[in-house]
Motif scaffolding. Sequence first.
Motif, PDB file in Angstrom:
ATOM      1  N   ALA A 297       0.838  -1.207   0.000  1.00 29.73           N
ATOM      2  CA  ALA A 297       0.000   0.000   0.000  1.00 29.73           C
ATOM      3  C   ALA A 297       0.871   1.255   0.000  1.00 29.73           C
ATOM      4  O   ALA A 297       0.617   2.212  -0.747  1.00 29.73           O
ATOM      5  CB  ALA A 297      -0.928  -0.004   1.209  1.00 29.73           C
ATOM      6  N   VAL A 298       1.900   1.264   0.828  1.00 30.24           N
ATOM      7  CA  VAL A 298       2.828   2.403   0.874  1.00 30.24           C
ATOM      8  C   VAL A 298       3.502   2.583  -0.484  1.00 30.24           C
ATOM      9  O   VAL A 298       3.631   3.705  -1.001  1.00 30.24           O
ATOM     10  CB  VAL A 298       3.874   2.194   1.985  1.00 30.24           C
ATOM     11  N   ALA A 299       3.936   1.470  -1.069  1.00 21.12           N
ATOM     12  CA  ALA A 299       4.615   1.532  -2.362  1.00 21.12           C
ATOM     13  C   ALA A 299       3.692   2.077  -3.449  1.00 21.12           C
ATOM     14  O   ALA A 299       4.116   2.893  -4.287  1.00 21.12           O
ATOM     15  CB  ALA A 299       5.126   0.143  -2.745  1.00 21.12           C
ATOM     16  N   ILE A 300       2.430   1.660  -3.450  1.00 19.73           N
ATOM     17  CA  ILE A 300       1.493   2.101  -4.478  1.00 19.73           C
ATOM     18  C   ILE A 300       1.154   3.581  -4.322  1.00 19.73           C
ATOM     19  O   ILE A 300       1.070   4.317  -5.311  1.00 19.73           O
ATOM     20  CB  ILE A 300       0.223   1.230  -4.457  1.00 19.73           C
ATOM     21  N   VAL A 301       0.954   4.036  -3.108  1.00 20.79           N
ATOM     22  CA  VAL A 301       0.692   5.462  -2.894  1.00 20.79           C
ATOM     23  C   VAL A 301       1.881   6.284  -3.377  1.00 20.79           C
ATOM     24  O   VAL A 301       1.718   7.303  -4.068  1.00 20.79           O
ATOM     25  CB  VAL A 301       0.391   5.747  -1.412  1.00 20.79           C
ATOM     26  N   TRP A 302       3.095   5.853  -3.023  1.00 26.00           N
ATOM     27  CA  TRP A 302       4.308   6.555  -3.487  1.00 26.00           C
ATOM     28  C   TRP A 302       4.387   6.550  -5.011  1.00 26.00           C
ATOM     29  O   TRP A 302       4.674   7.576  -5.636  1.00 26.00           O
ATOM     30  CB  TRP A 302       5.551   5.897  -2.889  1.00 26.00           C
ATOM     31  N   LEU A 303       4.123   5.384  -5.615  1.00 26.89           N
ATOM     32  CA  LEU A 303       4.219   5.259  -7.067  1.00 26.89           C
ATOM     33  C   LEU A 303       3.210   6.157  -7.765  1.00 26.89           C
ATOM     34  O   LEU A 303       3.548   6.877  -8.717  1.00 26.89           O
ATOM     35  CB  LEU A 303       3.990   3.799  -7.468  1.00 26.89           C
ATOM     36  N   TRP A 304       1.967   6.154  -7.292  1.00 27.94           N
ATOM     37  CA  TRP A 304       0.929   6.921  -7.957  1.00 27.94           C
ATOM     38  C   TRP A 304       1.040   8.419  -7.674  1.00 27.94           C
ATOM     39  O   TRP A 304       0.487   9.234  -8.435  1.00 27.94           O
ATOM     40  CB  TRP A 304      -0.451   6.382  -7.592  1.00 27.94           C
ATOM     41  N   ARG A 305       1.748   8.791  -6.619  1.00 28.36           N
ATOM     42  CA  ARG A 305       2.008  10.206  -6.356  1.00 28.36           C
ATOM     43  C   ARG A 305       3.230  10.703  -7.132  1.00 28.36           C
ATOM     44  O   ARG A 305       3.475  11.908  -7.206  1.00 28.36           O
ATOM     45  CB  ARG A 305       2.235  10.430  -4.863  1.00 28.36           C
ATOM     46  N   SER A 306       3.997   9.792  -7.688  1.00 26.38           N
ATOM     47  CA  SER A 306       5.196  10.171  -8.436  1.00 26.38           C
ATOM     48  C   SER A 306       4.822  10.732  -9.806  1.00 26.38           C
ATOM     49  O   SER A 306       3.654  10.699 -10.206  1.00 26.38           O
ATOM     50  CB  SER A 306       6.122   8.963  -8.610  1.00 26.38           C
ATOM     51  N   ARG A 307       5.824  11.211 -10.519  1.00 29.69           N
ATOM     52  CA  ARG A 307       5.599  11.801 -11.841  1.00 29.69           C
ATOM     53  C   ARG A 307       5.896  10.821 -12.968  1.00 29.69           C
ATOM     54  O   ARG A 307       6.064  11.238 -14.122  1.00 29.69           O
ATOM     55  CB  ARG A 307       6.454  13.058 -12.003  1.00 29.69           C
ATOM     56  N   THR A 308       5.930   9.553 -12.647  1.00 25.34           N
ATOM     57  CA  THR A 308       6.178   8.564 -13.688  1.00 25.34           C
ATOM     58  C   THR A 308       4.963   8.436 -14.591  1.00 25.34           C
ATOM     59  O   THR A 308       3.884   8.988 -14.307  1.00 25.34           O
ATOM     60  CB  THR A 308       6.523   7.201 -13.053  1.00 25.34           C
ATOM     61  N   LEU A 393      10.341  -2.510 -11.184  1.00 20.87           N
ATOM     62  CA  LEU A 393       9.539  -1.353 -11.596  1.00 20.87           C
ATOM     63  C   LEU A 393       9.733  -0.186 -10.625  1.00 20.87           C
ATOM     64  O   LEU A 393       9.953   0.962 -11.055  1.00 20.87           O
ATOM     65  CB  LEU A 393       8.078  -1.763 -11.682  1.00 20.87           C
ATOM     66  N   LEU A 394       9.654  -0.469  -9.341  1.00 24.13           N
ATOM     67  CA  LEU A 394       9.814   0.587  -8.342  1.00 24.13           C
ATOM     68  C   LEU A 394      11.214   1.179  -8.383  1.00 24.13           C
ATOM     69  O   LEU A 394      11.397   2.399  -8.228  1.00 24.13           O
ATOM     70  CB  LEU A 394       9.505   0.038  -6.945  1.00 24.13           C
ATOM     71  N   ASP A 395      12.208   0.328  -8.619  1.00 24.92           N
ATOM     72  CA  ASP A 395      13.587   0.821  -8.712  1.00 24.92           C
ATOM     73  C   ASP A 395      13.767   1.693  -9.949  1.00 24.92           C
ATOM     74  O   ASP A 395      14.482   2.701  -9.912  1.00 24.92           O
ATOM     75  CB  ASP A 395      14.551  -0.357  -8.742  1.00 24.92           C
ATOM     76  N   LYS A 396      13.100   1.320 -11.035  1.00 25.94           N
ATOM     77  CA  LYS A 396      13.154   2.122 -12.259  1.00 25.94           C
ATOM     78  C   LYS A 396      12.610   3.523 -12.004  1.00 25.94           C
ATOM     79  O   LYS A 396      13.211   4.532 -12.429  1.00 25.94           O
ATOM     80  CB  LYS A 396      12.347   1.421 -13.354  1.00 25.94           C
ATOM     81  N   VAL A 397      11.495   3.599 -11.301  1.00 27.26           N
ATOM     82  CA  VAL A 397      10.890   4.894 -10.992  1.00 27.26           C
ATOM     83  C   VAL A 397      11.783   5.678 -10.032  1.00 27.26           C
ATOM     84  O   VAL A 397      11.988   6.885 -10.187  1.00 27.26           O
ATOM     85  CB  VAL A 397       9.480   4.708 -10.403  1.00 27.26           C
ATOM     86  N   ARG A 398      12.326   4.993  -9.022  1.00 21.56           N
ATOM     87  CA  ARG A 398      13.194   5.662  -8.049  1.00 21.56           C
ATOM     88  C   ARG A 398      14.410   6.269  -8.738  1.00 21.56           C
ATOM     89  O   ARG A 398      14.792   7.417  -8.461  1.00 21.56           O
ATOM     90  CB  ARG A 398      13.642   4.665  -6.979  1.00 21.56           C
ATOM     91  N   ARG A 399      15.026   5.512  -9.638  1.00 20.18           N
ATOM     92  CA  ARG A 399      16.201   6.011 -10.349  1.00 20.18           C
ATOM     93  C   ARG A 399      15.852   7.219 -11.219  1.00 20.18           C
ATOM     94  O   ARG A 399      16.608   8.189 -11.292  1.00 20.18           O
ATOM     95  CB  ARG A 399      16.797   4.910 -11.224  1.00 20.18           C
ATOM     96  N   ALA A 400      14.702   7.153 -11.878  1.00 15.68           N
ATOM     97  CA  ALA A 400      14.281   8.269 -12.724  1.00 15.68           C
ATOM     98  C   ALA A 400      14.021   9.511 -11.890  1.00 15.68           C
ATOM     99  O   ALA A 400      14.409  10.630 -12.277  1.00 15.68           O
ATOM    100  CB  ALA A 400      13.026   7.883 -13.499  1.00 15.68           C
ATOM    101  N   GLN A 401      13.387   9.328 -10.714  1.00 18.22           N
ATOM    102  CA  GLN A 401      13.111  10.457  -9.834  1.00 18.22           C
ATOM    103  C   GLN A 401      14.415  11.066  -9.317  1.00 18.22           C
ATOM    104  O   GLN A 401      14.577  12.284  -9.263  1.00 18.22           O
ATOM    105  CB  GLN A 401      12.260  10.001  -8.650  1.00 18.22           C
ATOM    106  N   SER A 402      15.365  10.198  -8.928  1.00 24.44           N
ATOM    107  CA  SER A 402      16.650  10.677  -8.425  1.00 24.44           C
ATOM    108  C   SER A 402      17.417  11.429  -9.504  1.00 24.44           C
ATOM    109  O   SER A 402      18.047  12.448  -9.250  1.00 24.44           O
ATOM    110  CB  SER A 402      17.496   9.496  -7.922  1.00 24.44           C
ATOM    111  N   SER A 403      17.317  10.921 -10.732  1.00 24.88           N
ATOM    112  CA  SER A 403      18.007  11.566 -11.849  1.00 24.88           C
ATOM    113  C   SER A 403      17.432  12.953 -12.115  1.00 24.88           C
ATOM    114  O   SER A 403      18.168  13.917 -12.354  1.00 24.88           O
ATOM    115  CB  SER A 403      17.876  10.699 -13.100  1.00 24.88           C
ATOM    116  N   LYS A 404      16.107  13.069 -12.030  1.00 23.80           N
ATOM    117  CA  LYS A 404      15.469  14.370 -12.246  1.00 23.80           C
ATOM    118  C   LYS A 404      15.834  15.351 -11.148  1.00 23.80           C
ATOM    119  O   LYS A 404      16.091  16.529 -11.401  1.00 23.80           O
ATOM    120  CB  LYS A 404      13.951  14.193 -12.311  1.00 23.80           C
ATOM    121  N   LEU A 405      15.859  14.880  -9.896  1.00 23.58           N
ATOM    122  CA  LEU A 405      16.218  15.746  -8.783  1.00 23.58           C
ATOM    123  C   LEU A 405      17.650  16.225  -8.912  1.00 23.58           C
ATOM    124  O   LEU A 405      17.960  17.397  -8.661  1.00 23.58           O
ATOM    125  CB  LEU A 405      16.026  14.995  -7.454  1.00 23.58           C
ATOM    126  N   ALA A 406      18.547  15.297  -9.322  1.00 24.70           N
ATOM    127  CA  ALA A 406      19.949  15.669  -9.494  1.00 24.70           C
ATOM    128  C   ALA A 406      20.094  16.692 -10.608  1.00 24.70           C
ATOM    129  O   ALA A 406      20.872  17.654 -10.498  1.00 24.70           O
ATOM    130  CB  ALA A 406      20.785  14.426  -9.802  1.00 24.70           C
TER     131      ALA A 406
END
Length: 413
Positions: A297-308, A393-406
């Motif tokens: 549930a935590v993972a899905i809320v984080w994923l759906w709140r992301s900009r992926t 999938l979650l790692d893919k999104v995390r990496r993309a988010q980190s790349s955008k922040l950087a």
Amino acid sequence: MQSIREIMRDGSWLTRERLSGYSALLIMAYVAMLCWIVMTGTGALDALGRPIGTDFANIWSSGRLVIEGRAAEAFDPDLQRPYQQLLLGMRSDLFYGWHYPPMFLAVAAVLALLPYLAALAVWLTLTGALYLHSIRRIAPVAPEDAWLIALVAFAYPAVLACVTHGHNGFLTAALFGLGLCLLPTKPILSGVLLGLLAYKPQYGLLLPLALIATMQWRAIAAAGGTVVATAAISAALFGGSAWQAFFVHAAFTKETILENGAAGWFKLQGLFPAIRMYGGSLALSYAAQITFILALAVAIVWLWRSRTSHEVKSAGLILATMLATPYSFNYDSVLLGAAIAFLAADGMKRGFAPFEISGLALLWITPLFSRELTGALHLPIALIVQSLLLAMLLDKVRRAQSSKLAHVWFKHV
């Protein structure tokens, strides 16, 4: 020359020719198997005395009970068992119970107006067409490639399990997949389709969280209204006794199938049955499953709140939904066909992550052997593969988010 690791990393091994060739071979094998089942059987029964389409027996026999004005009896194993065996002439040790809310009885009653084999053919044809339509909407391709999408969609091994069991995997995948696909552009229609999934309530554990996280209020209202409307219509058609019987006899499904594994632990997918398969207590199994659901549930809320992308969000929700429910069989994995289509669509638009193509191929082929290997090795193959793909999938999104922040940080330094 590329190493095996490099080939698996970029997915170059999965050429168009291999994809179409392997899919065609599988479909030919499926057709041969289905022809053998029908040709060696007698009437509605196969060579082993089971109904052709096995689990479809519960839909058709329950529909017959509805037609006879005995809808509530469909939920009572002690009443439906002898009725089903007499109706279909199957072996006395066989029984396929009805485990669905009363709103699904309307579908069963319509199908039961036809002879058994005709009803099975109509059921699989119509729901199979809906499944293919949803896959094509999720992963649109050029008209000249439409045949390839159809080939891969029906060669997916979970399709064989769905067809041989006469099950509702096609319908579930179509409603969930098309509902999510239409969410950005047609939220009300999307909500209606997602609300119809109430006939399989175990797949609604995480869906409301995703919709709330993205403030899809129109879809939420449409889904809620659809659930209330279908429940009210079923109560009007079949009487309140059908709903009462559903809640009373839900204990049969919970205790016999889920907690005690009457169908066999190797047939169930998920964490709860895996722990029970290893001898874990009910308390431990429930505690682990609840903890797992909370983490998902935590993972899905984080994923759906992301900009992926919406495709990645949808695929993640489907994967997490399959992991969240403790009550899932291999034929239910047709739903994962929609997740594969979403990730394939995203990859074709934005590029695939390392090992993603190979991971999708593994997820696609897993239903072909997961049930048998789980039984032979006592290793929850489907649980492992689905968890691996969700983690990727979650790692893919995390990496993309980190790349955008950087990128943003360096831009302002």
